[in-house]
Design a protein around this motif. Structure first.
Motif, PDB file in Angstrom:
ATOM      1  N   LEU A  67       0.829  -1.206   0.000  1.00 54.60           N
ATOM      2  CA  LEU A  67       0.000   0.000   0.000  1.00 54.60           C
ATOM      3  C   LEU A  67       0.863   1.255   0.000  1.00 54.60           C
ATOM      4  N   ASP A  68       0.292   2.354  -0.499  1.00 57.43           N
ATOM      5  CA  ASP A  68       0.991   3.628  -0.408  1.00 57.43           C
ATOM      6  C   ASP A  68       0.955   4.116   1.040  1.00 57.43           C
ATOM      7  N   LEU A  69       1.737   5.131   1.328  1.00 55.28           N
ATOM      8  CA  LEU A  69       1.939   5.574   2.703  1.00 55.28           C
ATOM      9  C   LEU A  69       0.630   5.968   3.375  1.00 55.28           C
ATOM     10  N   SER A  70      -0.204   6.740   2.681  1.00 55.80           N
ATOM     11  CA  SER A  70      -1.444   7.222   3.266  1.00 55.80           C
ATOM     12  C   SER A  70      -2.418   6.078   3.552  1.00 55.80           C
ATOM     13  N   THR A  71      -2.573   5.191   2.570  1.00 50.01           N
ATOM     14  CA  THR A  71      -3.493   4.063   2.744  1.00 50.01           C
ATOM     15  C   THR A  71      -2.976   3.120   3.825  1.00 50.01           C
ATOM     16  N   GLY A  72      -1.667   2.919   3.875  1.00 53.43           N
ATOM     17  CA  GLY A  72      -1.087   2.078   4.903  1.00 53.43           C
ATOM     18  C   GLY A  72      -1.379   2.605   6.294  1.00 53.43           C
ATOM     19  N   ARG A  73      -1.274   3.923   6.466  1.00 55.87           N
ATOM     20  CA  ARG A  73      -1.600   4.524   7.765  1.00 55.87           C
ATOM     21  C   ARG A  73      -3.062   4.283   8.134  1.00 55.87           C
ATOM     22  N   GLU A  74      -3.943   4.372   7.147  1.00 58.28           N
ATOM     23  CA  GLU A  74      -5.366   4.158   7.417  1.00 58.28           C
ATOM     24  C   GLU A  74      -5.622   2.724   7.894  1.00 58.28           C
ATOM     25  N   VAL A  75      -4.996   1.757   7.229  1.00 63.19           N
ATOM     26  CA  VAL A  75      -5.171   0.352   7.629  1.00 63.19           C
ATOM     27  C   VAL A  75      -4.608   0.123   9.027  1.00 63.19           C
ATOM     28  N   LEU A  76      -3.452   0.687   9.318  1.00 63.84           N
ATOM     29  CA  LEU A  76      -2.866   0.544  10.656  1.00 63.84           C
ATOM     30  C   LEU A  76      -3.753   1.196  11.716  1.00 63.84           C
ATOM     31  N   GLY A  77      -4.341   2.328  11.360  1.00 64.60           N
ATOM     32  CA  GLY A  77      -5.255   2.990  12.280  1.00 64.60           C
ATOM     33  C   GLY A  77      -6.478   2.138  12.584  1.00 64.60           C
ATOM     34  N   LEU A  78      -6.969   1.424  11.565  1.00 59.25           N
ATOM     35  CA  LEU A  78      -8.105   0.526  11.771  1.00 59.25           C
ATOM     36  C   LEU A  78      -7.730  -0.631  12.683  1.00 59.25           C
ATOM     37  N   LEU A  79      -6.550  -1.222  12.474  1.00 64.41           N
ATOM     38  CA  LEU A  79      -6.087  -2.302  13.347  1.00 64.41           C
ATOM     39  C   LEU A  79      -5.940  -1.801  14.786  1.00 64.41           C
ATOM     40  N   ARG A  80      -5.309  -0.635  14.939  1.00 60.28           N
ATOM     41  CA  ARG A  80      -5.134  -0.051  16.266  1.00 60.28           C
ATOM     42  C   ARG A  80      -6.493   0.188  16.938  1.00 60.28           C
ATOM     43  N   GLY A  81      -7.449   0.660  16.151  1.00 60.93           N
ATOM     44  CA  GLY A  81      -8.772   0.951  16.687  1.00 60.93           C
ATOM     45  C   GLY A  81      -9.498  -0.286  17.164  1.00 60.93           C
ATOM     46  N   PHE A  82      -9.366  -1.393  16.429  1.00 60.32           N
ATOM     47  CA  PHE A  82     -10.028  -2.621  16.847  1.00 60.32           C
ATOM     48  C   PHE A  82      -9.380  -3.214  18.085  1.00 60.32           C
ATOM     49  N   VAL A  83      -8.071  -3.066  18.230  1.00 58.41           N
ATOM     50  CA  VAL A  83      -7.403  -3.502  19.457  1.00 58.41           C
ATOM     51  C   VAL A  83      -7.953  -2.716  20.646  1.00 58.41           C
ATOM     52  N   ASP A  84      -8.037  -1.408  20.497  1.00 54.05           N
ATOM     53  CA  ASP A  84      -8.438  -0.550  21.604  1.00 54.05           C
ATOM     54  C   ASP A  84      -9.926  -0.689  21.945  1.00 54.05           C
ATOM     55  N   ALA A  85     -10.759  -0.835  20.905  1.00 61.64           N
ATOM     56  CA  ALA A  85     -12.207  -0.841  21.133  1.00 61.64           C
ATOM     57  C   ALA A  85     -12.758  -2.214  21.488  1.00 61.64           C
ATOM     58  N   HIS A  86     -12.109  -3.279  21.003  1.00 62.93           N
ATOM     59  CA  HIS A  86     -12.682  -4.619  21.162  1.00 62.93           C
ATOM     60  C   HIS A  86     -11.751  -5.594  21.874  1.00 62.93           C
ATOM     61  N   ALA A  87     -10.642  -5.101  22.425  1.00 60.14           N
ATOM     62  CA  ALA A  87      -9.676  -5.964  23.118  1.00 60.14           C
ATOM     63  C   ALA A  87      -9.202  -7.103  22.230  1.00 60.14           C
ATOM     64  N   ALA A  88      -9.139  -6.853  20.922  1.00 59.67           N
ATOM     65  CA  ALA A  88      -8.577  -7.833  19.996  1.00 59.67           C
ATOM     66  C   ALA A  88      -7.065  -7.871  20.181  1.00 59.67           C
ATOM     67  N   THR A  89      -6.454  -8.945  19.711  1.00 58.14           N
ATOM     68  CA  THR A  89      -4.996  -9.091  19.735  1.00 58.14           C
ATOM     69  C   THR A  89      -4.493  -9.082  18.302  1.00 58.14           C
ATOM     70  N   VAL A  90      -3.506  -8.266  18.019  1.00 59.53           N
ATOM     71  CA  VAL A  90      -2.901  -8.198  16.688  1.00 59.53           C
ATOM     72  C   VAL A  90      -1.419  -8.543  16.798  1.00 59.53           C
ATOM     73  N   VAL A  91      -0.980  -9.459  15.937  1.00 52.88           N
ATOM     74  CA  VAL A  91       0.439  -9.807  15.810  1.00 52.88           C
ATOM     75  C   VAL A  91       0.799  -9.564  14.352  1.00 52.88           C
TER      76      VAL A  91
END
Length: 250
Positions: A182-206
């Motif tokens: 992904l390009d830099l901007s889109t990559g940040r958006e995807v990472l933000g979504l992963l971070r958000g699901f960890v914080d909001a739903h106590a998911a685990t990301v590796v």
């Protein structure tokens, strides 16, 4: 959990994934992992980094029960995967694990909606369609349910892959270079979504990554070198990660 190489430790209920003194040898000679002990706690975001050939992808595959270790133990969602046979092992993966890979791995002939629900249908469970629609809204693809992957940009396809991983409410999401294509901007958006699901739903990301900026989204970074653990950073910055990677590649 504090990690260390070659030392047996007791797993805790906080660990969704636990590798205990794990070794992986290919072709009887290549030691991709060499006595790795590490846990991944509930509600945590961990990046795995190291030089090329350090064992990052092998660690991910063993942790996700996509491959079995040569020695040691892997405990996934309370199940020791080495003690399981197919189809029980497949059932554990489908129930507890979501995957997001660099190559998206979407089925071109299926719509966005059908791609998102595919793992649940393979698992023989009734899809939670309301949650699937909510996930698609959250990843910015509401209204694109009938689109085919070929009609979407690369970033949108990765969002579909992320929605597919989340639709089954997995306990742990494994990402193998999920922003690498992904390009830099889109990559940040995807990472933000992963971070958000960890914080909001106590998911685990590796997440395996080569990018210090991507790793800085994580709660900690675990480093590998020559199949062994080479330390970790908590609350990492991109600068700290880059400096550590420079040390490992000297």
């Amino acid at each position: 959990m504090v990690l260390r190489a070659g030392t047996r430790v007791a797993t805790t209920t906080a660990d969704v994934v636990w590798l205990d003194d794990v070794t992986k040898v290919y072709a009887g000679r290549v030691r991709a992992l060499d006595g790795v002990t590490v846990g991944f706690a509930r509600g945590s975001f961990t990046a795995v980094m190291g030089p090329s050939g350090s064992g990052k992808s092998t660690l991910l595959h063993c942790a996700a029960a996509l491959d079995l270790p040569t020695g040691g133990r892997v405990v996934l969602a309370g199940q020791e995967v080495g003690a399981l046979r197919e189809p029980k092992l497949t059932a554990v993966r489908r129930r507890h694990v979501g995957f997001v890979f660099q190559s998206f791995n979407l089925v071109d002939a299926l719509s966005v909606w059908d791609n998102v629900l595919l793992p649940q249908r393979f698992a023989g469970v009734r899809p939670d369609k309301a949650w699937a629609r909510e996930v698609l809204e959250r990843v910015g693809l509401g209204g694109r349910e009938r689109s085919r992957p070929g009609e979407l940009s690369g970033g949108q396809q990765q969002r579909v892959a992320l929605a597919r991983a989340l639709a089954g409410r997995p306990e742990v999401i494994f990402g193998d270079e999920p922003t690498g294509a992904l390009d830099l901007s889109t990559g940040r958006e995807v990472l933000g979504l992963l971070r958000g699901f960890v914080d909001a739903h106590a998911a685990t990301v590796v997440m395996v990554t080569h990018d210090p900026a991507a790793a800085a989204w994580a709660d900690r970074v675990v480093f590998l070198a020559d199949g062994r653990l080479a330390g970790e950073l908590a609350a990492p910055t991109a600068q700290q990660v880059a400096a550590r990677m420079t040390e490992l590649t000297r």
